[in-house]
Each structure stands twice: as C-alpha cells, then as structure tokens.
Design a protein around this motif. Structure first.
Motif, mmCIF file in Angstrom:
data_model
loop_
_atom_site.group_PDB
_atom_site.id
_atom_site.type_symbol
_atom_site.label_atom_id
_atom_site.label_comp_id
_atom_site.label_asym_id
_atom_site.label_seq_id
_atom_site.Cartn_x
_atom_site.Cartn_y
_atom_site.Cartn_z
ATOM 1 N N GLN A 140 0.813 -1.213 0.000
ATOM 2 C CA GLN A 140 0.000 0.000 0.000
ATOM 3 C C GLN A 140 0.849 1.266 0.000
ATOM 4 N N SER A 141 2.111 1.150 0.368
ATOM 5 C CA SER A 141 2.990 2.319 0.398
ATOM 6 C C SER A 141 3.439 2.757 -0.992
ATOM 7 N N VAL A 142 3.237 1.909 -1.999
ATOM 8 C CA VAL A 142 3.611 2.251 -3.367
ATOM 9 C C VAL A 142 2.571 3.230 -3.919
ATOM 10 N N PRO A 143 3.003 4.384 -4.414
ATOM 11 C CA PRO A 143 2.055 5.375 -4.937
ATOM 12 C C PRO A 143 1.208 4.815 -6.084
ATOM 13 N N GLY A 144 -0.082 5.130 -6.055
ATOM 14 C CA GLY A 144 -0.997 4.701 -7.112
ATOM 15 C C GLY A 144 -1.766 3.442 -6.804
ATOM 16 N N VAL A 145 -1.490 2.804 -5.666
ATOM 17 C CA VAL A 145 -2.172 1.561 -5.312
ATOM 18 C C VAL A 145 -3.570 1.878 -4.782
ATOM 19 N N ASN A 146 -4.564 1.168 -5.307
ATOM 20 C CA ASN A 146 -5.943 1.328 -4.843
ATOM 21 C C ASN A 146 -6.329 0.285 -3.809
ATOM 22 N N GLN A 147 -5.963 -0.968 -4.081
ATOM 23 C CA GLN A 147 -6.391 -2.059 -3.208
ATOM 24 C C GLN A 147 -5.337 -3.152 -3.188
ATOM 25 N N VAL A 148 -5.182 -3.761 -2.009
ATOM 26 C CA VAL A 148 -4.247 -4.866 -1.832
ATOM 27 C C VAL A 148 -4.988 -6.017 -1.170
ATOM 28 N N SER A 149 -4.785 -7.216 -1.695
ATOM 29 C CA SER A 149 -5.358 -8.421 -1.114
ATOM 30 C C SER A 149 -4.229 -9.434 -0.949
ATOM 31 N N VAL A 150 -4.031 -9.907 0.291
ATOM 32 C CA VAL A 150 -2.941 -10.848 0.575
ATOM 33 C C VAL A 150 -3.534 -12.131 1.146
#
Length: 67
Positions: free
Chosen positions: A25-35
């Motif tokens: 999520q720290s990467v600019p431009g990320v909307n959503q993360v699913s792990v």
C-alpha cells in the motif's frame, strides 16, 4: 485499472500479512491490496501503469522476497 499478482515468500502468520499489505500500500498509485497467507499470493490493483518491479522492491525492503 491494472491488477498485478505476486508470489510472496516468507509469510508465516497474520502479522506477516499485515506487513506485506502495508508495504504494498505504500507504493504510490495503489488502490487495493489483497494478501492470502495460505497461497502466499498478493494481488494489487492500481490505476497507474506500474510494473511488478516497484512492488517487488517494496517487499524486499521488508524482507519478503517476491516474484
């Protein structure tokens, strides 16, 4: 929107999932993360045309090798 799927090594618990999620999520431009701990995979949705390299580098800083 672009989705990138990564294989993440080294995740062993829920705490690892939180660290991986935060790193991605720290990467600019990320909307959503699913792990997913069980499969060792992470999916990242982004509006920007980001390559997997930026996510792999972010995870490497947290000692989670990814491909």
């Amino acid at each position: 929107m672009q989705t990138i799927e990564l294989n993440v090594q080294g995740m062993t618990c829920g705490g690892c999932v939180k660290h991986v999620t935060k790193a991605l999520q720290s990467v600019p431009g990320v909307n959503q993360v699913s792990v997913d701990l069980t499969s060792g995979r992470a999916c990242v949705d982004s509006d920007l045309p980001l390559g997997a390299e930026s996510f792999i580098a972010s995870l490497a800083k947290e000692d989670y090798p990814a491909t």
